[in-house]
Design an enzyme around this catalytic site. Structure first.
Site, PDB file in Angstrom:
ATOM      1  N   CYS A   1     -11.105   1.239  -7.931  1.00 26.88           N
ATOM      2  CA  CYS A   1      -9.803   1.235  -6.613  1.00 26.88           C
ATOM      3  C   CYS A   1      -9.432   0.827  -5.630  1.00 26.88           C
ATOM      4  O   CYS A   1     -10.848   0.005  -5.203  1.00 26.88           O
ATOM      5  CB  CYS A   1     -10.208   2.822  -6.407  1.00 26.88           C
ATOM      6  SG  CYS A   1      -9.858   3.267  -4.878  1.00 26.88           S
TER       7      CYS A   1
ATOM      8  N   LYS B   1     -16.604   5.955  -8.815  1.00 28.11           N
ATOM      9  CA  LYS B   1     -15.251   5.476  -8.442  1.00 28.11           C
ATOM     10  C   LYS B   1     -15.504   4.585  -7.618  1.00 28.11           C
ATOM     11  O   LYS B   1     -16.158   4.690  -6.205  1.00 28.11           O
ATOM     12  CB  LYS B   1     -14.373   6.753  -6.806  1.00 28.11           C
ATOM     13  CG  LYS B   1     -13.105   6.611  -7.109  1.00 28.11           C
ATOM     14  CD  LYS B   1     -12.889   7.143  -5.364  1.00 28.11           C
ATOM     15  CE  LYS B   1     -10.809   7.256  -5.625  1.00 28.11           C
ATOM     16  NZ  LYS B   1     -10.236   7.495  -6.330  1.00 28.11           N
ATOM     17  N   TRP B   2     -15.661   2.864  -7.171  1.00 26.65           N
ATOM     18  CA  TRP B   2     -15.417   1.980  -6.998  1.00 26.65           C
ATOM     19  C   TRP B   2     -14.812   1.457  -6.099  1.00 26.65           C
ATOM     20  O   TRP B   2     -13.410   1.285  -6.730  1.00 26.65           O
ATOM     21  CB  TRP B   2     -15.813   1.181  -7.779  1.00 26.65           C
ATOM     22  CG  TRP B   2     -16.671  -0.368  -7.755  1.00 26.65           C
ATOM     23  CD1 TRP B   2     -15.774  -0.944  -6.738  1.00 26.65           C
ATOM     24  CD2 TRP B   2     -18.022  -0.907  -7.792  1.00 26.65           C
ATOM     25  NE1 TRP B   2     -16.869  -2.079  -5.752  1.00 26.65           N
ATOM     26  CE2 TRP B   2     -17.391  -2.568  -7.008  1.00 26.65           C
ATOM     27  CE3 TRP B   2     -18.581  -0.131  -8.292  1.00 26.65           C
ATOM     28  CZ2 TRP B   2     -18.845  -3.159  -7.285  1.00 26.65           C
ATOM     29  CZ3 TRP B   2     -20.148  -1.394  -9.064  1.00 26.65           C
ATOM     30  CH2 TRP B   2     -20.063  -2.718  -8.246  1.00 26.65           C
ATOM     31  N   ASP B   3     -14.716   1.918  -4.834  1.00 28.00           N
ATOM     32  CA  ASP B   3     -13.541   1.458  -3.625  1.00 28.00           C
ATOM     33  C   ASP B   3     -13.714  -0.299  -3.292  1.00 28.00           C
ATOM     34  O   ASP B   3     -14.459  -0.574  -3.875  1.00 28.00           O
ATOM     35  CB  ASP B   3     -13.225   2.361  -2.716  1.00 28.00           C
ATOM     36  CG  ASP B   3     -12.494   2.562  -2.512  1.00 28.00           C
ATOM     37  OD1 ASP B   3     -10.838   2.000  -3.027  1.00 28.00           O
ATOM     38  OD2 ASP B   3     -11.551   4.209  -2.071  1.00 28.00           O
ATOM     39  N   MET B   4     -12.505  -0.897  -2.724  1.00 30.46           N
ATOM     40  CA  MET B   4     -12.577  -1.874  -1.929  1.00 30.46           C
ATOM     41  C   MET B   4     -10.994  -1.968  -1.786  1.00 30.46           C
ATOM     42  O   MET B   4      -9.959  -1.504  -1.860  1.00 30.46           O
ATOM     43  CB  MET B   4     -12.446  -3.084  -2.998  1.00 30.46           C
ATOM     44  CG  MET B   4     -12.303  -4.675  -2.489  1.00 30.46           C
ATOM     45  SD  MET B   4     -12.176  -5.683  -3.384  1.00 30.46           S
ATOM     46  CE  MET B   4     -12.548  -6.891  -2.215  1.00 30.46           C
ATOM     47  N   ASN B   5     -11.784  -1.087   0.652  1.00 30.76           N
ATOM     48  CA  ASN B   5     -10.807  -1.410   0.946  1.00 30.76           C
ATOM     49  C   ASN B   5     -10.191  -2.020   1.816  1.00 30.76           C
ATOM     50  O   ASN B   5      -8.800  -1.975   2.981  1.00 30.76           O
ATOM     51  CB  ASN B   5     -10.847  -0.277   2.121  1.00 30.76           C
ATOM     52  CG  ASN B   5     -10.801   0.987   1.500  1.00 30.76           C
ATOM     53  OD1 ASN B   5      -9.856   1.335   0.629  1.00 30.76           O
ATOM     54  ND2 ASN B   5     -11.614   1.695   0.957  1.00 30.76           N
TER      55      ASN B   5
ATOM     56  N   ASP C   1      -3.002   5.471  -2.883  1.00 33.54           N
ATOM     57  CA  ASP C   1      -2.837   6.779  -2.420  1.00 33.54           C
ATOM     58  C   ASP C   1      -2.303   7.452  -1.976  1.00 33.54           C
ATOM     59  O   ASP C   1      -2.577   8.393  -1.572  1.00 33.54           O
ATOM     60  CB  ASP C   1      -3.799   6.021  -0.820  1.00 33.54           C
ATOM     61  CG  ASP C   1      -4.797   4.954  -1.006  1.00 33.54           C
ATOM     62  OD1 ASP C   1      -6.030   5.707  -1.928  1.00 33.54           O
ATOM     63  OD2 ASP C   1      -5.432   4.714  -0.065  1.00 33.54           O
TER      64      ASP C   1
ATOM     65  N   TRP D   1       0.702  -1.142   0.004  1.00 30.10           N
ATOM     66  CA  TRP D   1       0.115   0.231   0.547  1.00 30.10           C
ATOM     67  C   TRP D   1       0.997   1.298  -0.351  1.00 30.10           C
ATOM     68  O   TRP D   1       1.933   1.185   0.982  1.00 30.10           O
ATOM     69  CB  TRP D   1      -0.853  -0.206   0.846  1.00 30.10           C
ATOM     70  CG  TRP D   1      -1.476   1.708   1.412  1.00 30.10           C
ATOM     71  CD1 TRP D   1      -2.598   1.998   0.106  1.00 30.10           C
ATOM     72  CD2 TRP D   1      -1.094   2.091   1.792  1.00 30.10           C
ATOM     73  NE1 TRP D   1      -3.263   2.777   1.165  1.00 30.10           N
ATOM     74  CE2 TRP D   1      -2.827   3.277   1.641  1.00 30.10           C
ATOM     75  CE3 TRP D   1      -0.080   2.581   2.938  1.00 30.10           C
ATOM     76  CZ2 TRP D   1      -2.686   4.985   2.323  1.00 30.10           C
ATOM     77  CZ3 TRP D   1       0.208   3.895   3.779  1.00 30.10           C
ATOM     78  CH2 TRP D   1      -1.408   4.606   3.141  1.00 30.10           C
TER      79      TRP D   1
ATOM     80  N   ARG E   1     -10.089  -2.203   8.699  1.00 29.00           N
ATOM     81  CA  ARG E   1     -10.292  -0.636   8.926  1.00 29.00           C
ATOM     82  C   ARG E   1     -12.215  -1.162   9.192  1.00 29.00           C
ATOM     83  O   ARG E   1     -12.935  -0.349   8.819  1.00 29.00           O
ATOM     84  CB  ARG E   1     -10.173  -0.174   6.882  1.00 29.00           C
ATOM     85  CG  ARG E   1     -11.124   0.905   6.755  1.00 29.00           C
ATOM     86  CD  ARG E   1     -10.045   1.343   5.740  1.00 29.00           C
ATOM     87  NE  ARG E   1     -10.647   2.926   5.606  1.00 29.00           N
ATOM     88  CZ  ARG E   1     -11.537   3.361   4.130  1.00 29.00           C
ATOM     89  NH1 ARG E   1     -12.679   2.676   4.303  1.00 29.00           N
ATOM     90  NH2 ARG E   1     -11.421   4.408   4.877  1.00 29.00           N
TER      91      ARG E   1
ATOM     92  N   ASP F   1     -15.959   9.569   0.299  1.00 34.11           N
ATOM     93  CA  ASP F   1     -16.794   8.818   1.161  1.00 34.11           C
ATOM     94  C   ASP F   1     -17.384   9.902   2.310  1.00 34.11           C
ATOM     95  O   ASP F   1     -16.614  10.740   2.298  1.00 34.11           O
ATOM     96  CB  ASP F   1     -15.458   7.945   2.180  1.00 34.11           C
ATOM     97  CG  ASP F   1     -15.845   7.162   2.973  1.00 34.11           C
ATOM     98  OD1 ASP F   1     -16.612   6.886   3.395  1.00 34.11           O
ATOM     99  OD2 ASP F   1     -14.831   6.346   3.289  1.00 34.11           O
TER     100      ASP F   1
END
EC number: 3.2.1.22
Length: 684
Positions: free
Chosen positions: A484, A441-445, A506, A169, A408, A332
């Site tokens: 993302c 914006k399609w995120d996956m954390n 990021d 990351w 998270r 977000d």
């Protein structure tokens, strides 16, 4: 013709600059006879007839030649295919059935000698690359322990060097080139996605290739889930790279399985040529809107974080529009009880305290300002503190009887369950249908850590994700998507077939980004690479880099602004407006031009690159880590057509191509973190 067959059992696939020859060898197995420079049919046939050699004790003559090796019989290379039948049998032996060539597509069909299993190996010419994949059809139950997309067999050379990208990351895309030792080097991911640690791409050369010269063999995998690339240097000196999705599964009688596509290419003109070929392939053959120009976006995350509301988003939109931004993306914190990362994921309705009348007024005002509206979502995730989780705690990945792991403060929804995928599509479809949203914006954390007993969970998750995205694109054809995953955690040709750009990292520090973007560009085009200008000091590194430098780094991709515009001085706002206007004049060159890496950020304190499109060139130069005020060496532009004259579009200064190829383009830089962008136009 893209595909010819000079004799029975031999086929030649031709790209504009290469040839790939496959033929049937002993035991009816397909072998790679040639992968390299163009050859005619007679030469291809002669190459196919070259004996493999007798093979020494403990070795197999098939190893390093076979296109799709199984794990039994006279072969010891890393298998591309491993099967196990209910009676325990694992040996398979293929009988060639038929071949068909339809335009650019070759199909080779095989049947197992004693079992009701069929195998179809696909080869397809797609621009500069050859695409390969496999299809298994089971007439009886069979456990598939491994089913790769392809085994790539470059020709034998005296030595080999492996290129790949690695990281973590905020440090993704670190390019590594090192000699390939004996045995197997495994690249891969078990993190649900392609991951920030490795990317499903590699390149091989004999150790002498440069940016502009030498043979390079390269391949990638179009898959966004668990994957592996096993590059094996064998005792006899040959190399084979097995590329595939890393999941086992069972096929019932009557079921079939098709692997993801693996694409490969050869060039004789070095790493730069290989990158340009990949970029053309992805823009023209893979990306759904590859011919478009991506807009300049503003994203609100670093300005407001979770503190966003209608008022501060409206204020930021006013400032972004004044700078010339074309797309405003709210990040977000707009939904549910999302005032921190502890709650709200899964409850995808506007927070009533922050948006009392919904998103309509903000979307309308953004549109009035001349921008399109975009929004952040993280659809695959849920917080335990959410209405969704309280209603459906069984929808998350979990191992019964074992403690679960949160990262998270969130869990991952099991998209392999049809009702979960249907729910996800339903609320996304309603959100897009109910608002004038142009960008998602399609995120996956976080990755999956407790998938449960199903060994095919990763493939099911990725396939369901693809299906949802495909359906959303079909139902909302004007909406554009960005992939993302905490930065560059889900970037590959498979996701790029369904999204329009990706977020590489990021880490927005411009100095770090020079290295990140160099690694990213080995495979992926600037047209896909979102790059933001953010505040100084940078939130991650603390670096205070000049605004000009930050802009020039971000302008080498799809330009975005991510700073707190309320804190920018009038001078900074004026400079930003000037840079944005300049970017709009050259973005067609950046996003659709051919990349030439003039000096590497990894090896020089004065990195430089250029994009060339038709009669225009955009040249970027930076000083990064430059010491003592030493004069820098102007980068040379040897790729310009001979006997041409070029004019600086901003100053009117003219130079010949011969001058630019020998002396270089001098931008007058000498201080650390100086930077320059020069827009050249060919003089008629």
């Amino acid at each position: 013709m893209p595909i010819t067959s000079p004799a029975f059992g031999c086929w030649v696939l031709r790209t504009p600059g290469s040839a790939y020859v496959v033929h049937l060898g002993g035991e009816d197995v397909p072998l790679t006879a040639h992968w390299g420079a163009p050859v005619d049919d007679d030469t291809a046939l002669a190459l196919a007839r070259v004996p493999l050699g007798p093979g020494r004790g403990w070795e197999s003559p098939l190893d390093g030649h076979e296109e799709y090796p199984s794990d039994r019989g006279l072969r010891f290379a890393t298998p591309a295919l491993a099967l196990r039948f209910p009676d325990g049998q694992r040996t398979v032996r293929w009988r060639f059935v038929s071949a068909s060539a339809d335009g650019e597509h070759l199909r080779l069909v095989f049947a197992e000698l004693t079992r009701a299993v069929r195998l179809v190996l696909h080869h397809r010419v797609a621009g500069d690359v050859v695409e390969r994949w496999a299809e298994l059809a089971a007439g009886e139950p069979v456990e598939v322990l491994r089913a790769d997309s392809a085994a790539w067999c470059p020709p034998r050379r005296e030595d080999y060097r492996l290129s790949s990208v690695h990281g973590r990351w905020a440090a993704e895309w670190q390019l590594r080139r090192e000699p390939l030792g004996d045995g197997v080097v495994r690249l891969g991911s078990r993190r649900t996605t392609t991951s920030p640690m490795h990317n499903p791409w590699f390149a091989l050369d004999d150790g002498t290739a440069t940016e502009t010269a030498g043979e390079v063999w390269s391949a990638a995998l179009a898959w966004s889930g668990t994957w592996h690339i096993d590059v094996e240097r064998q005792p006899a000196g040959r190399v084979v790279a097995a590329v595939g999705a890393g999941a086992s599964f069972t096929l019932a009688a009557g079921e079939a399985h098709t692997t993801p596509v693996s694409a490969g290419l050869w060039t004789g003109d070095g790493f730069g040529s290989a990158s340009r070929m990949w970029h053309r392939y992805l823009r023209e053959r893979v990306m759904p809107s590859g011919a478009e120009l991506r807009p300049v976006l503003y994203n609100s995350w670093e300005a407001t974080g979770f503190r966003l509301d209608e008022a501060n988003q409206l204020a930021l939109a006013e400032r972004a529009a004044a700078l010339g931004c074309e797309l405003f993306v709210m990040d977000d914190g707009w939904f549910g009880a999302r005032v921190s990362d502890h709650a709200g994921l899964g409850d995808w309705t506007p927070n009533p305290d922050r948006f009392p009348t919904g998103l309509g007024p903000l979307v309308a005002r953004v549109t009035e300002l001349g921008m399109r509206f975009g929004i952040w979502v993280e659809p695959e995730m849920v917080n335990p503190d959410s209405d969704l989780y309280r209603a459906h705690p069984d929808w998350v990945y979990a191992t019964p009887g074992y403690p679960r792991h949160e990262l998270r403060n969130q869990l991952v929804l099991n998209l392999g369950r049809p009702e979960v995928a249907a729910w996800l599509h339903g609320w996304m479809d309603a959100l897009l249908a109910g608002h004038d949203i142009a960008f998602v914006k399609w995120d996956m954390n976080r990755p999956v850590t407790d998938p449960g007993p199903d060994p095919s969970w990763s493939a099911a998750h990725t396939s369901a994700l693809y299906a949802v995205l495909d359906r959303l694109r079909s139902d909302h054809p004007t909406v554009r998507f960005e992939s993302c995953a905490s930065g560059g955690g889900r970037v590959d040709p498979g996701i790029l077939a369904r999204t329009d750009q990706v977020w590489p990292s990021d880490n927005t520090d411009a100095s770090d980004r020079l290295h990140i973007q160099e690694g990213f560009g080995q495979l992926y085009p600037a047209r896909a690479m979102t790059a933001w200008v953010t505040d100084a000091p940078n939130f991650l590194t603390g670096n205070r880099l000049p605004l000009r430098f930050r802009f020039h780094v971000a302008m080498a991709g799809v330009l975005g602004i991510g700073g707190d515009l309320a804190r920018w001085t009038p001078d900074e706002q004026a400079e930003a407006a000037t840079r944005i206007a300049q970017y709009k004049r050259i973005r067609h060159v950046v996003q659709h031009g051919e990349l030439h890496r003039l000096r590497s950020a990894a090896r020089s304190t004065a990195p430089a690159l250029a994009y060339a499109l038709d009669d225009e060139v955009a040249v970027f130069q930076w000083l990064d880590g430059h010491r003592y005020g030493e004069p820098y060496v102007p980068p040379r532009l040897p790729f310009l057509p001979a006997s041409t004259t070029w004019e600086d579009a901003d100053t009117g200064a003219r130079c010949t191509s011969a001058f630019l190829a020998t002396h270089g383009l001098d931008a007058g830089m000498f201080r650390n973190h100086d930077s320059a962008l020069t827009h050249l136009r060919r003089v008629p």
